[in-house]
Motif scaffolding. Structure first.
Motif, PDB file in Angstrom:
ATOM      1  N   GLU A  11     -75.967  80.539  66.576  1.00  0.00           N
ATOM      2  CA  GLU A  11     -74.687  81.024  66.060  1.00  0.00           C
ATOM      3  C   GLU A  11     -73.887  81.673  67.187  1.00  0.00           C
ATOM      4  O   GLU A  11     -72.668  81.501  67.274  1.00  0.00           O
ATOM      5  CB  GLU A  11     -74.900  82.017  64.912  1.00  0.00           C
ATOM      6  CG  GLU A  11     -73.642  82.368  64.173  1.00  0.00           C
ATOM      7  CD  GLU A  11     -73.059  81.189  63.402  1.00  0.00           C
ATOM      8  OE1 GLU A  11     -71.819  81.181  63.200  1.00  0.00           O
ATOM      9  OE2 GLU A  11     -73.808  80.281  62.991  1.00  0.00           O
ATOM     10  N   VAL A  15     -70.105  80.807  68.434  1.00  0.00           N
ATOM     11  CA  VAL A  15     -69.054  81.823  68.557  1.00  0.00           C
ATOM     12  C   VAL A  15     -68.537  81.857  69.990  1.00  0.00           C
ATOM     13  O   VAL A  15     -67.324  81.899  70.222  1.00  0.00           O
ATOM     14  CB  VAL A  15     -69.587  83.214  68.127  1.00  0.00           C
ATOM     15  CG1 VAL A  15     -68.629  84.321  68.548  1.00  0.00           C
ATOM     16  CG2 VAL A  15     -69.826  83.240  66.624  1.00  0.00           C
ATOM     17  N   ARG A  28     -69.846  90.662  63.309  1.00  0.00           N
ATOM     18  CA  ARG A  28     -69.239  89.347  63.056  1.00  0.00           C
ATOM     19  C   ARG A  28     -70.298  88.257  62.977  1.00  0.00           C
ATOM     20  O   ARG A  28     -70.212  87.356  62.144  1.00  0.00           O
ATOM     21  CB  ARG A  28     -68.224  89.025  64.138  1.00  0.00           C
ATOM     22  CG  ARG A  28     -67.008  89.964  64.033  1.00  0.00           C
ATOM     23  CD  ARG A  28     -65.971  89.674  65.038  1.00  0.00           C
ATOM     24  NE  ARG A  28     -65.290  88.439  64.655  1.00  0.00           N
ATOM     25  CZ  ARG A  28     -64.545  87.745  65.489  1.00  0.00           C
ATOM     26  NH1 ARG A  28     -64.378  88.143  66.727  1.00  0.00           N
ATOM     27  NH2 ARG A  28     -63.946  86.644  65.096  1.00  0.00           N
ATOM     28  N   LEU A  29     -71.287  88.331  63.872  1.00  0.00           N
ATOM     29  CA  LEU A  29     -72.369  87.338  63.825  1.00  0.00           C
ATOM     30  C   LEU A  29     -73.151  87.459  62.518  1.00  0.00           C
ATOM     31  O   LEU A  29     -73.462  86.457  61.882  1.00  0.00           O
ATOM     32  CB  LEU A  29     -73.303  87.517  65.026  1.00  0.00           C
ATOM     33  CG  LEU A  29     -72.721  87.132  66.378  1.00  0.00           C
ATOM     34  CD1 LEU A  29     -73.582  87.683  67.508  1.00  0.00           C
ATOM     35  CD2 LEU A  29     -72.594  85.636  66.493  1.00  0.00           C
ATOM     36  N   SER A  31     -72.094  88.592  59.666  1.00  0.00           N
ATOM     37  CA  SER A  31     -71.247  88.089  58.590  1.00  0.00           C
ATOM     38  C   SER A  31     -71.261  86.565  58.551  1.00  0.00           C
ATOM     39  O   SER A  31     -71.372  85.957  57.475  1.00  0.00           O
ATOM     40  CB  SER A  31     -69.825  88.610  58.769  1.00  0.00           C
ATOM     41  OG  SER A  31     -68.972  88.069  57.802  1.00  0.00           O
ATOM     42  N   ARG A  32     -71.146  85.951  59.707  1.00  0.00           N
ATOM     43  CA  ARG A  32     -71.163  84.482  59.765  1.00  0.00           C
ATOM     44  C   ARG A  32     -72.486  83.909  59.275  1.00  0.00           C
ATOM     45  O   ARG A  32     -72.515  82.837  58.671  1.00  0.00           O
ATOM     46  CB  ARG A  32     -70.895  84.011  61.191  1.00  0.00           C
ATOM     47  CG  ARG A  32     -69.450  84.165  61.622  1.00  0.00           C
ATOM     48  CD  ARG A  32     -69.274  83.802  63.083  1.00  0.00           C
ATOM     49  NE  ARG A  32     -69.688  82.442  63.376  1.00  0.00           N
ATOM     50  CZ  ARG A  32     -68.889  81.483  63.822  1.00  0.00           C
ATOM     51  NH1 ARG A  32     -67.613  81.731  64.026  1.00  0.00           N
ATOM     52  NH2 ARG A  32     -69.353  80.281  64.081  1.00  0.00           N
TER      53      ARG A  32
END
Length: 187
Positions: A11, A15, A28-29, A31-32
């Protein structure tokens, strides 16, 4: 489903390719990936440790793809090896062609010593692999290195051209360069 260390790293590469190094934020990671930050801390010792692991993962996957590509045709000679590399370098689905990710790591390397060292090791290995491929068709190691630099420098230039050079156009450039391989006229 548990999120593995590899999930986090893969991931992160995605990104990095699309948002650059500044996008590599734990929240953010997480959440993704649809997980909590606790999952991150189970696998990594903070953001710095993650970035180190991400660079290691990028380097290993890049060099593994390179070794597999070069090894696949090595015994068939210089031209066969280089033709195979051209095919892989111009195939949008290839594990070797990752232009966005390569650009992002190079941009990161401009401001981060660890990313710069990683990129330097990768560049050296790619040039060495190309030099090895050229050696049987060259008169010397120096000539093989010069011949190896030509397609590598073309690939770097194509990777940073705006708008990007299409895979088809890049393939035509490489086909033109293949004519410099001794014995190419009869192939």
């Amino acid at each position: 489903m548990a999120t593995s260390r590899s999930d986090w790293l893969n991931e992160g590469l995605d990104v990095l390719a699309h948002e650059g190094a500044e996008g590599l934020r734990i929240d953010r990671l997480a959440s993704r990936l649809g997980v909590t930050k606790g999952s991150f801390h189970h696998h990594f010792a903070g953001a710095a440790g993650y970035r180190t692991a991400l660079l290691e993962h990028y380097e290993q996957s890049t060099l593994h793809a390179l070794d597999a590509a070069v090894g696949a045709r090595r015994e068939q000679g210089t031209r066969a090896t280089l033709e195979w590399l051209v095919a892989l370098a111009t195939d949008e689905r290839s594990s070797i062609r990752r232009a966005e990710l390569d650009r992002a790591v190079r941009a990161w390397a401009n401001s981060d010593p660890e990313a710069r060292a990683t990129q330097a090791r990768i560049d050296a290995r790619v040039i060495d692999a190309l030099q090895e491929a050229w050696r049987p068709a060259s008169g010397s190691d120096a000539a093989a290195r010069t011949a190896a630099l030509v397609p590598y420098l073309v690939s770097l230039g194509a990777a940073v051209t705006v708008p990007p050079i299409s895979a088809a156009e890049l393939r035509e450039v490489y086909v033109l360069l293949l004519e410099a391989v001794p014995g190419a006229s009869g192939a």
